[in-house]
Scaffold this motif. Structure first.
Motif, PDB file in Angstrom:
ATOM      1  N   MET A  88      37.119  52.611  48.342  1.00 15.14           N
ATOM      2  CA  MET A  88      38.113  51.545  48.330  1.00 15.14           C
ATOM      3  C   MET A  88      38.398  51.057  49.749  1.00 15.14           C
ATOM      4  SD  MET A  88      42.080  51.867  47.159  1.00 15.14           S
ATOM      5  CE  MET A  88      42.426  52.849  48.640  1.00 15.14           C
ATOM      6  N   HIS A  89      38.448  52.007  50.706  1.00 17.56           N
ATOM      7  CA  HIS A  89      38.736  51.645  52.093  1.00 17.56           C
ATOM      8  C   HIS A  89      37.586  50.893  52.759  1.00 17.56           C
ATOM      9  CE1 HIS A  89      42.571  53.606  52.321  1.00 17.56           C
ATOM     10  NE2 HIS A  89      42.080  54.787  51.973  1.00 17.56           N
ATOM     11  N   VAL A  90      36.370  51.189  52.361  1.00 10.90           N
ATOM     12  CA  VAL A  90      35.226  50.538  53.001  1.00 10.90           C
ATOM     13  C   VAL A  90      34.820  49.252  52.288  1.00 10.90           C
ATOM     14  CG1 VAL A  90      34.321  52.667  53.968  1.00 10.90           C
ATOM     15  CG2 VAL A  90      33.572  51.969  51.700  1.00 10.90           C
ATOM     16  N   GLY A  91      35.632  48.812  51.335  1.00  8.62           N
ATOM     17  CA  GLY A  91      35.412  47.514  50.723  1.00  8.62           C
ATOM     18  C   GLY A  91      34.406  47.460  49.604  1.00  8.62           C
ATOM     19  N   PHE A  92      34.130  48.584  48.950  1.00  8.60           N
ATOM     20  CA  PHE A  92      33.170  48.601  47.847  1.00  8.60           C
ATOM     21  C   PHE A  92      33.872  48.158  46.558  1.00  8.60           C
ATOM     22  CE2 PHE A  92      30.429  50.542  50.697  1.00  8.60           C
ATOM     23  CZ  PHE A  92      29.195  50.803  50.133  1.00  8.60           C
ATOM     24  N   ARG A  93      33.951  46.880  46.342  1.00  7.41           N
ATOM     25  CA  ARG A  93      34.556  46.359  45.109  1.00  7.41           C
ATOM     26  C   ARG A  93      33.645  45.258  44.563  1.00  7.41           C
ATOM     27  NH1 ARG A  93      39.791  47.517  43.645  1.00  7.41           N
ATOM     28  NH2 ARG A  93      40.804  49.046  44.966  1.00  7.41           N
ATOM     29  N   LYS A  94      32.550  45.664  43.944  1.00  7.54           N
ATOM     30  CA  LYS A  94      31.526  44.723  43.496  1.00  7.54           C
ATOM     31  C   LYS A  94      31.706  44.307  42.038  1.00  7.54           C
ATOM     32  CE  LYS A  94      28.028  46.557  46.659  1.00  7.54           C
ATOM     33  NZ  LYS A  94      26.696  47.197  46.772  1.00  7.54           N
ATOM     34  N   LEU A  95      32.473  45.096  41.266  1.00  7.57           N
ATOM     35  CA  LEU A  95      32.617  44.845  39.832  1.00  7.57           C
ATOM     36  C   LEU A  95      33.920  44.110  39.562  1.00  7.57           C
ATOM     37  CD1 LEU A  95      31.463  48.391  38.716  1.00  7.57           C
ATOM     38  CD2 LEU A  95      30.094  46.316  38.684  1.00  7.57           C
ATOM     39  N   THR A  96      33.842  42.946  38.945  1.00  6.38           N
ATOM     40  CA  THR A  96      35.007  42.085  38.746  1.00  6.38           C
ATOM     41  C   THR A  96      35.320  41.917  37.263  1.00  6.38           C
ATOM     42  OG1 THR A  96      34.394  40.848  40.734  1.00  6.38           O
ATOM     43  CG2 THR A  96      36.019  39.838  39.292  1.00  6.38           C
ATOM     44  N   CYS A  97      36.613  41.991  36.933  1.00 13.98           N
ATOM     45  CA  CYS A  97      37.078  41.775  35.560  1.00 13.98           C
ATOM     46  C   CYS A  97      37.009  40.284  35.240  1.00 13.98           C
ATOM     47  CB  CYS A  97      38.501  42.297  35.406  1.00 13.98           C
ATOM     48  SG  CYS A  97      39.271  41.885  33.819  1.00 13.98           S
ATOM     49  N   ASP A  98      36.391  39.924  34.119  1.00 11.89           N
ATOM     50  CA  ASP A  98      36.246  38.521  33.724  1.00 11.89           C
ATOM     51  C   ASP A  98      37.555  37.907  33.261  1.00 11.89           C
ATOM     52  OD1 ASP A  98      33.518  38.660  34.237  1.00 11.89           O
ATOM     53  OD2 ASP A  98      33.038  39.300  32.179  1.00 11.89           O
ATOM     54  N   VAL A  99      38.539  38.753  32.931  1.00  7.07           N
ATOM     55  CA  VAL A  99      39.817  38.256  32.406  1.00  7.07           C
ATOM     56  C   VAL A  99      40.807  37.948  33.531  1.00  7.07           C
ATOM     57  CG1 VAL A  99      41.762  38.759  30.862  1.00  7.07           C
ATOM     58  CG2 VAL A  99      39.458  39.561  30.283  1.00  7.07           C
ATOM     59  N   PHE A 104      36.652  46.353  41.048  1.00  7.71           N
ATOM     60  CA  PHE A 104      36.559  47.806  40.947  1.00  7.71           C
ATOM     61  C   PHE A 104      35.303  48.306  41.645  1.00  7.71           C
ATOM     62  CE2 PHE A 104      38.969  46.191  37.434  1.00  7.71           C
ATOM     63  CZ  PHE A 104      40.045  47.056  37.332  1.00  7.71           C
ATOM     64  N   THR A 105      35.347  49.561  42.064  1.00  5.57           N
ATOM     65  CA  THR A 105      34.193  50.179  42.719  1.00  5.57           C
ATOM     66  C   THR A 105      33.277  50.856  41.717  1.00  5.57           C
ATOM     67  OG1 THR A 105      35.484  52.189  43.084  1.00  5.57           O
ATOM     68  CG2 THR A 105      35.462  50.576  44.867  1.00  5.57           C
ATOM     69  N   ARG A 106      33.800  51.193  40.529  1.00  3.89           N
ATOM     70  CA  ARG A 106      32.995  51.913  39.539  1.00  3.89           C
ATOM     71  C   ARG A 106      33.009  51.187  38.205  1.00  3.89           C
ATOM     72  NH1 ARG A 106      34.426  57.265  38.018  1.00  3.89           N
ATOM     73  NH2 ARG A 106      36.550  56.519  37.918  1.00  3.89           N
ATOM     74  N   LYS A 107      31.894  51.255  37.498  1.00  2.00           N
ATOM     75  CA  LYS A 107      31.777  50.624  36.195  1.00  2.00           C
ATOM     76  C   LYS A 107      32.731  51.276  35.192  1.00  2.00           C
ATOM     77  CE  LYS A 107      28.387  49.094  32.783  1.00  2.00           C
ATOM     78  NZ  LYS A 107      26.964  49.107  32.365  1.00  2.00           N
ATOM     79  N   GLY A 108      32.884  52.614  35.313  1.00  2.57           N
ATOM     80  CA  GLY A 108      33.792  53.328  34.415  1.00  2.57           C
ATOM     81  C   GLY A 108      35.220  52.844  34.542  1.00  2.57           C
ATOM     82  N   SER A 109      35.631  52.555  35.779  1.00  2.00           N
ATOM     83  CA  SER A 109      36.993  52.053  36.019  1.00  2.00           C
ATOM     84  C   SER A 109      37.170  50.665  35.426  1.00  2.00           C
ATOM     85  CB  SER A 109      37.279  52.027  37.522  1.00  2.00           C
ATOM     86  OG  SER A 109      37.182  53.317  38.078  1.00  2.00           O
ATOM     87  N   LEU A 110      36.140  49.840  35.547  1.00  2.00           N
ATOM     88  CA  LEU A 110      36.195  48.501  34.966  1.00  2.00           C
ATOM     89  C   LEU A 110      36.292  48.571  33.448  1.00  2.00           C
ATOM     90  CD1 LEU A 110      35.994  45.419  35.065  1.00  2.00           C
ATOM     91  CD2 LEU A 110      33.502  45.661  35.171  1.00  2.00           C
ATOM     92  N   ASN A 111      35.506  49.481  32.838  1.00  2.00           N
ATOM     93  CA  ASN A 111      35.538  49.634  31.382  1.00  2.00           C
ATOM     94  C   ASN A 111      36.915  50.073  30.892  1.00  2.00           C
ATOM     95  OD1 ASN A 111      32.849  48.924  31.197  1.00  2.00           O
ATOM     96  ND2 ASN A 111      32.101  51.033  31.202  1.00  2.00           N
ATOM     97  N   CYS A 112      37.522  51.028  31.619  1.00  2.00           N
ATOM     98  CA  CYS A 112      38.882  51.487  31.269  1.00  2.00           C
ATOM     99  C   CYS A 112      39.878  50.345  31.389  1.00  2.00           C
ATOM    100  CB  CYS A 112      39.296  52.645  32.173  1.00  2.00           C
ATOM    101  SG  CYS A 112      38.491  54.211  31.788  1.00  2.00           S
ATOM    102  N   HIS A 113      39.703  49.546  32.439  1.00  2.00           N
ATOM    103  CA  HIS A 113      40.591  48.407  32.667  1.00  2.00           C
ATOM    104  C   HIS A 113      40.465  47.383  31.544  1.00  2.00           C
ATOM    105  CE1 HIS A 113      42.607  45.113  34.782  1.00  2.00           C
ATOM    106  NE2 HIS A 113      41.552  44.362  34.488  1.00  2.00           N
TER     107      HIS A 113
END
Length: 356
Positions: A88-99, A104-113
């Motif tokens: 999170m600190h190094v800017g790894f946020r490649k996965l974006t919520c379409d809504v 998010f940095t992880r696909k699992g976190s995006l899925n939970c979201h």
């Protein structure tokens, strides 16, 4: 630390494609896909495929957070969680919520979201059935069932399950009241106290009993009320007939029938059957009142006194005059009322009251 690099290895999982440096690690990983979870937590019942995973899980129950972030000082129970946090600190946020466009940095976190947007709660408490969007929220909830309180107030000794609750509690000792009522000017330490107070001005009772439909200002008062409906008292005293929901309650009660009082006050010599009664008594000598009303700020030595006090705020009147039917919140009030009946008729009336 480089989070982009990946170790070159030939030990790759045929199911998910994850690669490992050692063949042994791959074998342990395959156990997870097979659904074998032979290592169970004695506290919350969660099962794990690997013994090491159970050990790491137990660290959570113990409240040990040995892995600290060098950037923001946030602490974690596991190194893997720290490594994930560092992205999170190094800017790894490649996965974006379409809504909502949250990244998010992880696909699992995006899925939970995404489950939050569609209302899917995949994490369910096996004890009470409550459901959650995130596994982390379920873990925090399980601590409540385990009744583990690792955070203790140095001033009064009160214990808490979460550090955030302890920090909130500490403000009561400092005496800072930044939350003021716009109607009457009363000030509160916590915003929650002001909220409950404002509900009283508005007459709003948002917490309703699902069984008898009675409403309350506070969630805590509703919980106390629910005990009336769900309490099954199978343990009965053979001497006086009083019943209890737990065997421990009956065991403690039986001491009252004996003449033995093991707990003695060193100051005044008064003796007690139960240790906690002595502790309450000692608080009186010390002037300690740990149980505070969030509505009006009045403090009490005993939790039971606070509960009875809350009935005044809730408008609960459980004590009824057996002569005219008038109800009161307190037993002593109905006794005084019955005395008035005696004065009117010029006689002596037994000062009993009936509980609704």
């Amino acid at each position: 630390m480089d989070y982009t690099g990946a170790a070159i290895t030939n030990n790759e999982c045929d199911v998910c494609g994850k690669a490992f440096a050692r063949k042994k690690s791959l074998k342990l990983h395959m156990v997870m896909h097979a659904g074998l979870r032979n290592h169970t937590c004695d506290i919350c019942g969660k099962a794990f495929a690997r013994k090491k995973s159970l050990k790491l899980h137990m660290v959570m129950h113990a409240g040990l957070r040995n892995h600290s972030c060098d950037v923001c000082a946030k602490t974690f129970t596991q190194k893997g969680h720290l490594d994930r946090h560092m992205k999170m600190h190094v800017g790894f946020r490649k996965l974006t919520c379409d809504v909502c466009a949250k990244t998010f940095t992880r696909k699992g976190s995006l899925n939970c979201h995404m489950n939050m947007h569609v209302g899917i709660k995949n994490y369910k408490c096996f004890i009470c059935g409550k459901e959650f969007f995130h596994e982390s929220t379920l873990k925090s909830h399980m601590i409540m069932h385990a009744d583990i309180k690792n955070f203790t107030c140095d001033m009064c000794g009160k214990e808490f399950r979460r550090k955030s609750n302890l920090n909130t509690h500490l403000t009561t000792h400092v005496g800072i009241k930044n939350h003021e009522c716009d109607i009457c000017g009363k000030r509160f330490t916590h915003s929650s106290g002001l909220k409950y107070h404002m509900d009283m001005h508005a007459g709003v009772k948002n917490h309703k009993c699902g069984i008898c439909l009675k409403t309350f200002f506070q969630k805590g008062t509703l919980k106390q009320h629910m005990e009336i409906h769900v309490a099954v008292k199978n343990y009965k005293c053979g001497i006086c007939g009083k019943a209890f929901t737990h065997m421990s309650g009956l065991t403690a009660h039986m001491h009252l029938h004996s003449d033995t009082k093991k707990h003695k006050c060193d100051i005044c010599g008064m003796e007690f059957h139960k240790k906690h009664n002595l502790e309450y008594h000692m608080n009186r000598h010390a002037g300690v009142k740990n149980h505070k009303c969030e509505v009006c700020g009045k403090a009490f030595v005993q939790k039971s006194k606070l509960k009875r006090h809350m009935e005044l705020h809730e408008g609960v009147k459980n004590h009824k005059c057996y002569i005219c039917g008038k109800s009161y919140a307190r037993k002593d009030s109905v006794k005084s009322h019955v005395d008035k009946h005696a004065d009117i008729i010029g006689g002596c009336i037994p000062t009993k009251s009936t509980k609704k």
